[in-house]
Design a protein around this motif. Structure first.
Motif, PDB file in Angstrom:
ATOM      1  N   THR A   8     -27.945 -32.196  18.983  1.00  0.00           N
ATOM      2  CA  THR A   8     -26.696 -32.883  18.684  1.00  0.00           C
ATOM      3  C   THR A   8     -26.991 -34.019  17.715  1.00  0.00           C
ATOM      4  O   THR A   8     -28.144 -34.421  17.529  1.00  0.00           O
ATOM      5  CB  THR A   8     -26.060 -33.470  19.959  1.00  0.00           C
ATOM      6  OG1 THR A   8     -26.918 -34.502  20.464  1.00  0.00           O
ATOM      7  CG2 THR A   8     -25.824 -32.398  21.011  1.00  0.00           C
ATOM      8  N   LEU A   9     -25.957 -34.564  17.128  1.00  0.00           N
ATOM      9  CA  LEU A   9     -26.118 -35.697  16.230  1.00  0.00           C
ATOM     10  C   LEU A   9     -26.818 -36.842  16.960  1.00  0.00           C
ATOM     11  O   LEU A   9     -27.759 -37.450  16.441  1.00  0.00           O
ATOM     12  CB  LEU A   9     -24.755 -36.159  15.703  1.00  0.00           C
ATOM     13  CG  LEU A   9     -24.767 -37.437  14.867  1.00  0.00           C
ATOM     14  CD1 LEU A   9     -25.546 -37.232  13.578  1.00  0.00           C
ATOM     15  CD2 LEU A   9     -23.351 -37.892  14.573  1.00  0.00           C
ATOM     16  N   GLN A  11     -28.821 -36.780  19.575  1.00  0.00           N
ATOM     17  CA  GLN A  11     -30.226 -36.471  19.851  1.00  0.00           C
ATOM     18  C   GLN A  11     -31.076 -36.649  18.600  1.00  0.00           C
ATOM     19  O   GLN A  11     -32.175 -37.169  18.661  1.00  0.00           O
ATOM     20  CB  GLN A  11     -30.372 -35.034  20.366  1.00  0.00           C
ATOM     21  CG  GLN A  11     -29.836 -34.816  21.754  1.00  0.00           C
ATOM     22  CD  GLN A  11     -29.779 -33.335  22.111  1.00  0.00           C
ATOM     23  OE1 GLN A  11     -29.551 -32.472  21.260  1.00  0.00           O
ATOM     24  NE2 GLN A  11     -29.960 -33.044  23.388  1.00  0.00           N
ATOM     25  N   GLY A  44     -25.144 -38.166  24.406  1.00  0.00           N
ATOM     26  CA  GLY A  44     -24.156 -37.094  24.328  1.00  0.00           C
ATOM     27  C   GLY A  44     -22.861 -37.386  25.070  1.00  0.00           C
ATOM     28  O   GLY A  44     -22.068 -36.497  25.323  1.00  0.00           O
ATOM     29  N   GLN A  47     -18.682 -39.483  20.932  1.00  0.00           N
ATOM     30  CA  GLN A  47     -18.730 -39.070  19.540  1.00  0.00           C
ATOM     31  C   GLN A  47     -18.408 -40.290  18.683  1.00  0.00           C
ATOM     32  O   GLN A  47     -17.848 -41.264  19.174  1.00  0.00           O
ATOM     33  CB  GLN A  47     -17.720 -37.962  19.272  1.00  0.00           C
ATOM     34  CG  GLN A  47     -18.047 -36.676  20.007  1.00  0.00           C
ATOM     35  CD  GLN A  47     -17.043 -35.574  19.709  1.00  0.00           C
ATOM     36  OE1 GLN A  47     -16.053 -35.784  19.031  1.00  0.00           O
ATOM     37  NE2 GLN A  47     -17.306 -34.396  20.233  1.00  0.00           N
TER      38      GLN A  47
END
Length: 107
Positions: A8-9, A11, A44, A47
């Motif tokens: 993910t972004l 991570q 996570g 956003q």
């Protein structure tokens, strides 16, 4: 069959932040967000806007296309951090630093 490593972004940002030795607080402050917001992104749980994502990526020394590619950036994270530090110096300080580095590298 090749396995794709998906992150993910958050991570990916965490991975690069740790790799470069940047604290969560320092990175968050540099882009104008709360440390808790960055923590939630890395975990996570949250956003961020496109604009904030770009600011985080650039604060880590990447261009967005470099960040999302499998290729390494042109400069190492250490060099990127040095460049960021040098950009804050006065011309006189840069001259002194250059002399110091030259003295370290002379054989």
């Amino acid at each position: 069959m090749k396995v794709v490593d998906f992150m993910t972004l958050g991570q990916r940002i965490k991975q690069e932040r740790i790799k470069q030795g940047i604290s969560m607080n320092k990175l968050a402050k540099s882009v104008g967000i709360a440390q808790s917001g960055l923590s939630d992104l890395e975990a996570g749980k949250r956003q961020v806007s496109f604009e904030t994502a770009i600011k985080l990526i650039e604060a880590l020394g990447f261009k967005p296309n470099e960040f999302f590619s499998n290729k390494q950036p042109a400069q190492s994270p250490e060099i990127i951090q040095l460049i960021k530090s040098v950009e804050k110096l006065t011309p006189e300080q840069i001259e002194q630093l250059t002399k110091f580095i030259d003295s370290m590298t002379e054989k």
